[in-house]
Every structure is written in structure tokens, then in C-alpha cells.
Design an enzyme around this catalytic site. Structure first.
Site, PDB file in Angstrom:
ATOM      1  N   THR A  44       0.812  -1.216   0.000  1.00 12.45           N
ATOM      2  CA  THR A  44       0.000   0.000   0.000  1.00 12.45           C
ATOM      3  C   THR A  44       0.844   1.264   0.000  1.00 12.45           C
ATOM      4  O   THR A  44       0.370   2.345  -0.360  1.00 12.45           O
ATOM      5  CB  THR A  44      -0.937  -0.012   1.233  1.00 12.45           C
ATOM      6  OG1 THR A  44      -1.852   1.058   1.143  1.00 12.45           O
ATOM      7  CG2 THR A  44      -0.152   0.087   2.537  1.00 12.45           C
ATOM      8  N   LYS A  45       2.118   1.154   0.381  1.00 12.26           N
ATOM      9  CA  LYS A  45       2.976   2.329   0.489  1.00 12.26           C
ATOM     10  C   LYS A  45       3.324   2.947  -0.864  1.00 12.26           C
ATOM     11  O   LYS A  45       3.784   4.093  -0.928  1.00 12.26           O
ATOM     12  CB  LYS A  45       4.250   1.985   1.252  1.00 12.26           C
ATOM     13  CG  LYS A  45       4.017   1.551   2.686  1.00 12.26           C
ATOM     14  CD  LYS A  45       3.376   2.653   3.525  1.00 12.26           C
ATOM     15  CE  LYS A  45       3.297   2.261   4.990  1.00 12.26           C
ATOM     16  NZ  LYS A  45       2.731   3.325   5.834  1.00 12.26           N
ATOM     17  N   ASP A  46       3.096   2.208  -1.946  1.00 11.37           N
ATOM     18  CA  ASP A  46       3.300   2.792  -3.277  1.00 11.37           C
ATOM     19  C   ASP A  46       2.464   4.056  -3.441  1.00 11.37           C
ATOM     20  O   ASP A  46       2.878   5.027  -4.079  1.00 11.37           O
ATOM     21  CB  ASP A  46       2.887   1.803  -4.367  1.00 11.37           C
ATOM     22  CG  ASP A  46       3.898   0.694  -4.581  1.00 11.37           C
ATOM     23  OD1 ASP A  46       4.886   0.636  -3.835  1.00 11.37           O
ATOM     24  OD2 ASP A  46       3.674  -0.131  -5.484  1.00 11.37           O
TER      25      ASP A  46
END
Length: 345
Positions: A44-46
Site C-alpha cells: 500500500t505504500k506505493d
């Protein structure tokens, strides 16, 4: 041409929802997992890496020779390093010593310079990865410190993308959202958007045993006696992140290392989903929550699965690591034979 992109960054977002059928079969509600491992950086950090960096570009903060500095438990570092490669920036990352060797190797493979810092020191200790990143940013010319823990754009990235995606994918039928809280951006941004659409949606934050977030949410006070080392990466904190909007969270559930580890492996075995350690943590939180809360058949629950299990092969998916933690040898849940590997001699 269809399904063709100019570069890897075009694949960020629009991760799928997948129904869980076995692990949650005793819960009458319908349960979906949002698989953030489908982002190109496998987490999700993208979303926040791209959102924050492109915002800095629009403001003229980033130059062609800029250096991006950040604190990370692994996933944010992967995402930032990936974006930096495509956009041509240098990347320096500070990680805690809870970060496994293969994660550090992955970061280096993506061109990042990595500083490994002790996880057991207080957040304001000069050796902590928070303070090391700040010092490096201050000492490095033309650097930009992402500061995900206190950056409102962390929240905004999920308000703009994750929340709307969940609302659209469930056709507005979502009744409960469960997500782990580390920096708090994923849950806060998603919850903020969803509650604007329907204030009755219940938002459940997941905290780690050894973290202060659950108690702070309930009392508004930091209880330092709760702080102790734990193994789950990217979950919980020994400080209060500015990117965590407590008023969007209805309730917290706290989970421990052992049951989160078993649950992670159970999801792989029963759902064929290779998720990270926090995948097990958020699922364990749902099961604990269901023990004291009644779900209805028409409830629709979404769990955010933050990353991919490939980064935890020598940790939670390793029999040796599980035994070293005392999980398999001291198991009271009859999972021993399921998770042990047979060795033919």
C-alpha cells in the site's frame, strides 16, 4: 493498445477486493480483503510514495539532483526507492534492526543507501531510525525528508485513492473497515473518505501488543509501561503519528505476535493468499472483534491486506523462525502439525 503503461508507476492503485471463504467462515458477514500487494512495489505504500513525491515536484521542492530521505520499516522504502528510480532521484533510508536481511537487500537492489538503527530505543533517542533520518536529511544538501509519520499527504493519498476504490468496489455497501495502524495514513485516509459517504461505517484500527496506540485512542494518554519489543513490522508505534486521525476510528483491537503469525500462515494455507505479517494481524483482529461483537449476514467487511508475504519468507513463513520465537513449541492452538515441515532422513 490496452493494458500498456509508460512506466511501472502507472500500475499503482486500483488493487482488487478478494472474498475470504475459509479463514472467516464462522463469521456470518461477507468478508473481503483488499490486496495491496497488487501494487507494483507489492504494498500500500506505493500510493503515498508517488503522491508525496509528485506533490513535492508540483511545488518545485524537488530538483533533478535531489536526495529523498525517509524512515521506513521496509515497505515505504521499497516504494520510495522505486519511484526514485523512475524519476531520477537518489534515495537514503533509515530502517530498524527488526528489518530482515532480505528486505535490506531488496532496498539496496533498488539503489537505496540504507542505515540500520536499533528498534529498542525510544523514538527521541538519537540512534532511533526517526532521529537518524532527520539528521541525515539535515546534513545532506538538497535533500527532502518524506516524514510519513507526520505528513498529511500520507492521509490524503488514501483519501484520494484507497477510500474511493473501496466505496466503488463494494457499491457503497461496506459496513466495517479493518486496517492496521503504523503511520496511520492508510486507515485514516480511507476512513475519512468512507465516513463522509456513510457515517455509520464502523472503522476498526489494529494495534500491536507492545504499542501505545490503542490506549492513547481510549484515554488520550501515552502509557509508556505498555511499550516493549515485538516482532510485527509496520504495525503499532511507541510515538503518536501525526498522520493518524483518531477521530475517524471507532474502536481498536490489539493483537500479539504469535496469533498474528499463525493467522498469516493460515491465510496462505486456506485462502492461497501469501500476505505479509500484518495480513495475519488484521485478520486476527477481525476474529477477536467477532468474539465480542455480533455481525449480521448483510454486513460487508473489508480488511486491508498491506503487503506481500514474499518479504517474510525467513520470518513468519519460516518454521525455524517460528520455533525460535517459541510459537510452534509452545502452541496451544493445535497448529503444530499443520505448520511443521516433515524432514525425511
Amino acid at each position: 493498445m490496452t493494458n500498456v503503461y509508460d512506466n511501472i508507476l502507472g500500475l499503482i492503485g486500483n488493487s482488487p477486493l478478494v472474498k475470504l471463504n475459509q479463514v472467516t467462515k464462522d463469521i456470518p458477514a461477507t468478508v473481503y480483503a483488499k490486496l495491496e500487494s497488487y501494487n507494483p512495489g507489492h504494498s500500500t505504500k506505493d500510493r503515498i510514495a508517488l503522491h508525496i513525491i509528485e506533490n513535492a515536484e508540483r511545488q518545485g521542492i524537488l530538483k533533478s539532483d535531489s536526495v529523498i530521505v525517509e524512515t521506513t520499516s521496509g515497505n515505504t522504502g521499497f516504494s520510495i526507492a522505486m519511484v526514485c528510480i523512475v524519476k531520477g532521484y537518489k534515495c537514503i533510508l533509515a530502517v530498524s534492526d527488526k528489518t530482515k536481511a532480505e528486505k535490506i537487500a531488496y532496498l539496496k537492489a533498488l539503489g537505496a543507501t540504507v542505515y540500520v538503527c536499533p528498534a529498542s530505543v525510544p523514538a527521541d533517542d538519537p540512534r532511533s531510525y526517526y532521529e537518524v533520518a532527520k539528521r541525515i536529511a539535515a546534513e545532506t544538501p538538497n535533500s527532502v525528508y518524506i516524514n510519513q509519520y507526520f505528513n498529511e499527504l500520507n492521509i490524503d493519498a488514501h483519501y484520494q485513492t484507497t477510500g474511493p476504490e473501496i466505496w466503488k468496489q463494494t457499491e457503497g455497501k461496506i459496513t466495517h473497515l479493518f486496517a492496521c495502524t503504523g503511520t496511520g495514513g492508510t486507515l485514516s485516509g480511507s476512513a475519512k473518505y468512507l465516513k463522509e459517504q456513510n457515517p455509520d461505517i464502523k472503522v476498526i484500527g489494529v494495534d500491536a501488543d507492545g504499542s501505545i496506540l490503542k490506549t492513547y485512542h481510549e484515554t488520550g494518554k501515552i502509557n509508556k509501561t505498555e511499550i516493549h519489543p515485538y516482532q510485527i513490522e509496520g504495525l503499532g508505534k511507541n510515538l503518536i503519528p501525526g498522520a493518524l486521525l483518531f477521530d475517524t476510528i471507532d474502536e481498536y483491537v490489539r493483537v500479539n505476535d504469535e496469533m498474528s503469525a499463525y493467522r498469516t500462515r493460515e491465510i496462505a494455507l486456506k485462502e492461497a493468499i501469501m500476505g505479509g505479517y500484518t495480513t495475519g494481524a488484521v485478520t486476527q483482529a477481525l476474529i477477536q472483534y467477532a468474539n465480542s461483537h455480533e455481525f449480521k449476514e448483510d454486513d460487508l467487511i473489508v480488511l486491508i491486506f498491506p503487503d506481500h508475504g514474499s518479504r517474510y519468507i525467513t520470518k513468519v513463513y519460516s518454521d525455524k523462525w517460528m520455533e525460535e520465537q517459541g510459537f510452534i513449541n509452545n502452541c496451544f492452538h493445535n497448529y503444530d502439525e499443520v505448520f511443521k515441515t516433515e524432514i525425511i532422513k
